[in-house]
Design an enzyme around this catalytic site. Sequence first.
Site, PDB file in Angstrom:
ATOM      1  N   ASP A 272       0.880  -1.161   0.000  1.00  0.00           N
ATOM      2  CA  ASP A 272       0.000   0.000   0.000  1.00  0.00           C
ATOM      3  C   ASP A 272       0.926   1.222   0.000  1.00  0.00           C
ATOM      4  O   ASP A 272       2.125   1.115   0.294  1.00  0.00           O
ATOM      5  CB  ASP A 272      -0.935  -0.008   1.217  1.00  0.00           C
ATOM      6  CG  ASP A 272      -2.112   0.941   1.004  1.00  0.00           C
ATOM      7  OD1 ASP A 272      -2.056   1.750   0.046  1.00  0.00           O
ATOM      8  OD2 ASP A 272      -3.080   0.893   1.779  1.00  0.00           O
TER       9      ASP A 272
HETATM   10  C1  BGC Z   1      -4.921   3.408   0.173  1.00  0.00           C
HETATM   11  C2  BGC Z   1      -5.023   2.381  -0.930  1.00  0.00           C
HETATM   12  C3  BGC Z   1      -4.893   3.066  -2.265  1.00  0.00           C
HETATM   13  C4  BGC Z   1      -3.577   3.815  -2.301  1.00  0.00           C
HETATM   14  C5  BGC Z   1      -3.306   4.521  -3.613  1.00  0.00           C
HETATM   15  C6  BGC Z   1      -3.693   4.303   0.029  1.00  0.00           C
HETATM   16  O1  BGC Z   1      -3.741   5.367   0.902  1.00  0.00           O
HETATM   17  O2  BGC Z   1      -4.906   2.765   1.418  1.00  0.00           O
HETATM   18  O3  BGC Z   1      -6.246   1.708  -0.844  1.00  0.00           O
HETATM   19  O4  BGC Z   1      -4.996   2.150  -3.294  1.00  0.00           O
HETATM   20  O5  BGC Z   1      -3.573   4.787  -1.276  1.00  0.00           O
HETATM   21  O6  BGC Z   1      -4.113   5.613  -3.757  1.00  0.00           O
END
Ligand code: BGC
Length: 776
Positions: A272
Site C-alpha cells: 500500500d
Molecule cells: C490506500 C489504498 C490506495 C492507495 C493509492 C492508500 O492510501 O490505502 O487503498 O490504493 O492509497 O491511492
Amino acid sequence: MKLLLLIIISMLFITPAFTQTSKARQLVSRMTLDEKVRLVIGMGMNLPGLNQSSSGTGVGLSMDKVAGAAGTTYAISRLGLPTTVVADGPAGLRIDPTRKDDKNTYYATAWPVATLLASTWDTKLVEQVGKAMGNEVKEYGVDVILAPGLNIHRNPLGGRNFEYYSEDPLISGKIAAAMVKGIQSNGVGTSIKHFAVNNQEKNRNTVNAIVSERALREIYLKGFEIAVKESNPWTVMSSYNKLNGTYTSEEYDLLTTILRKEWGFKGMVMTDWFGGKDAVAQMKAGNDLLMPGTPEQRKAITDAITTGVLDIKVIDTNAERIVNYILNTPAYKKYVFSNKPDLKAHAVLARTAAADGMVLLKNTNVLPLPVNTRKIAAFGITSYDFVSGGTGSGDVNEEYTVSLVQGLNNAGYNLYEGINSVYTKYVTAEKAKQPKKSFFEEFINPTPRIPELAIENNLLGKSADETDMAIITIGRNAGEGSDRKVENDFNLKEAEVKLIEDVTAAFHAKGKKVLVIINAGGVIEVASWRDKADAILLTWQPGLEAGNAVADILSGKVNPSGKLATTFPVKYEDEITGKNFPGIEYPEKATNTGMFGMKAVPAEVTYEEGIFVGYRYYNSFNVKPAYEFGYGLSYTDFKFSNLSLSSKNIDKKITVSVIITNTGKIAGKEVVQLYISAPAGKLDKPSEELKAFGKTGLLQPGQAQKLTFTISVSDLASFNTDATAWIADAGMYTLKIGSSSTDIKLSSNFSLAKEIKTEKCNKVLLPQVAINELKK
Ligand code: BGC
C-alpha cells in the site's frame, strides 16, 4: 500409436512459445543491478496539495501518463518494457477528470460502493459491473485498478467499510472473485487489497493487529483465499498494519508461505502507498513492488545488495514477477486507448446494480408508490445532496450525481415546492461556504456534512396538509484516514432525531405516511427511531445514478431484492468487537515518522472476539440485532420448498437443491442463503455459518426456479490450531436454507462418518502474546 507418433514429431518441430515466466526471467537476466532495483520501486507520486520534498517521494519520471492515477512502474525502454499505470479504486476508476490545457474530460463512472454490491448477492451482476469498470480502466490507459477491497466489516465504525463487502468472508471472497473476473476480462489487472487484517483506519500505519491463527484463517484470510483461487488477480496489495508483530508487507509467511505456497498465487504483490518501514525486509518477504516508491528505498535496497545483506536472487525473483506482470499489460501490448469509454451505457448498468443492492428494511403499506397519484415532501439535506460514494482513494471523479429529488422528478413524482425551495436554497448556500480543499487537506481534515436544517412548525403543518407523504433522507459519509464515531454518526444527530420526530408527528397527525431513506456506506443505529417510520429503505451509497435508482425502487419499476451482508445491531454497545476497537494507543511513544510527516502513534488491537464476528457473534450468543445478516424485504412473497440433498451422508460432496416460488403479485428476485450448523466437536463453532448462496432470476407471480448448490467436505472444515490443519468433524450437520441468517425456511441433516483433515497448513503468523478469546 500413429497419433502419439504424430504428436511427438510435431513437438520436436514446433518451437514452444516463450512462457511469460521464462521470457520474464530472460529479460531480468539482461538487466543491470540499477535497473532491477528501480524496477522493484514505483516511480513516486505527485500528491496535489502536498509538497513532494516533505514526503521524500519522487524517484524520477513524471506521473503524467494518466493524470490523477496513483502510481507508475519503472520503464526499461532498451528491453522494451514500458511504464505501467495503476489507479484506484473499488467504486470505479479514480483519475483526474480534467487536464491542464485540454478541453476533453476524463470522468469515470461512480459505481455503487462495495457494501451495496455485496448486498445484491448476485455474482453475475457484479461480474458485469467489473467488466464495465475494467473497460474504463483500459480505455483511459490504466493497467491495474487498485481494487477490489475485501477487508472485513469487523466493526460498524470502520472508516472504509464502504469499500469492503461484508462481515462474512464467503460473500466477500465470492463477490471479490466476480469483480476480479469481470475487470480482468478486459486484459487489465486488479489488486485485491488490503492484505490483510486492515479492518480499521485509526493508526492504520502503526497498529499491530493481534489475531489468533484460527480467526485469521477462517475470517480474515478466507475471502482473499477464495478470490485468489477463483479469480487469479494479477496483483495483491499488502496492507499498512502489523499482523501479530510484523508489518504485513514485511511478512514472508503471509506473502510467500500462505499466499504463494499454500494458495498458489502467481501474480505480483505491491505495498500500500508508503506502507511498511523496511524495504529490504519487504523484498525478502516477497513484496515485489514498493509503491509509490521513494529514493530512500532505492538506496536501502542497493546498499543491502552491495553489502551482501540482501541476496540478488531475491531481487531477481521479485523483478521477474514484475516483468511477468508488465508483459501482460495493455501498456506492453501497445494498446491504443480511446479515452472515450461508453459512460452512458455504464450509467445504465450502474443504475441497475444500484437498485439491486438497496435493502428494504421496513414497509408498512407504503411502497411501491404509484408515480402519478402522489405529492411528496422531501426532507433532510441529503435528499438534496445525495452521497454517491465514500471519500479518500475510494472516491471517484464522476461527472454528476443524481440526487434523490432529481431522481424523483425524473421519474415523474410531484415534489412539494414549499419544502424543496427551502432546502435547495440552504444546501446551495452552505455548499458555497465550504472551503475548496486539496485531496491531502481533505484527507487530514475532512469537511463535515452540512448541518441538518430545522423546519419551522407552520411550514411543516402546511406541507403535511398539502402533500400525500413525506420522505426523510439521513446521510453519512466516511473514508480512508479515520474511522466513524458512535456519537453523531453511528447514532443519529440530535437534529436528525428531531427531524424524524417532527415530520412523523406532523404527517401521522394527518394520516399520512413517512418513508426514511438511509444513504450511508455503512451501518447506523435504527432501533430507537424505526417505529416512527412507516417504511425504511437503505440505499447505501449507490453511485452516480443514485436518485434514479432510488426512484426505480420507490415506483416499483424494480422490486427490491438486496439483503444485508452486514449486521445492523440494536445499539453500538451490543457489538462485541467494540470492546477492542480501535485498540490501545501508546501516545508517549509517538514519533514524527508517519505518512506525510504526520505523527505515528504505536498502537495495538487484540481481536478477542476470535471468529465471532458479525452474525457469527449475534446468532451464537443470542443477541438480537435490529436487522440481521441476510435480511431484506421484497414487494412480493416467496415460498421455499422441495429441499433435496443428493445424499444423507457426505463423502466428498453433496448437491443440495431447493425450489423458490414467487407466491405474491409482483415479479421479484429472492436471495437464497445456505447455512450449516456443525455438530458439537472439539472446537467452539458459531451456531451457523454461510456456506453458499444464490439468487433467483426475476420470477413472475407464480413462477418457480430451482437453485442448486454443492457442498464439499472442505466447506465443513474449521481451522484446528493444535493440528494446524482444516478439519471437518465427524457427526450430524444441519443444513439450513434461509431468506436471512435467522429466517430459516427449510432445513435438513446430513452426516460425515469420520473426521477428515481437508488441508494441512504451515504453522505461521502466530500471535506473540496470549489472547483471551471469546468462547461460547
Ligand atoms: C490506500 C489504498 C490506495 C492507495 C493509492 C492508500 O492510501 O490505502 O487503498 O490504493 O492509497 O491511492
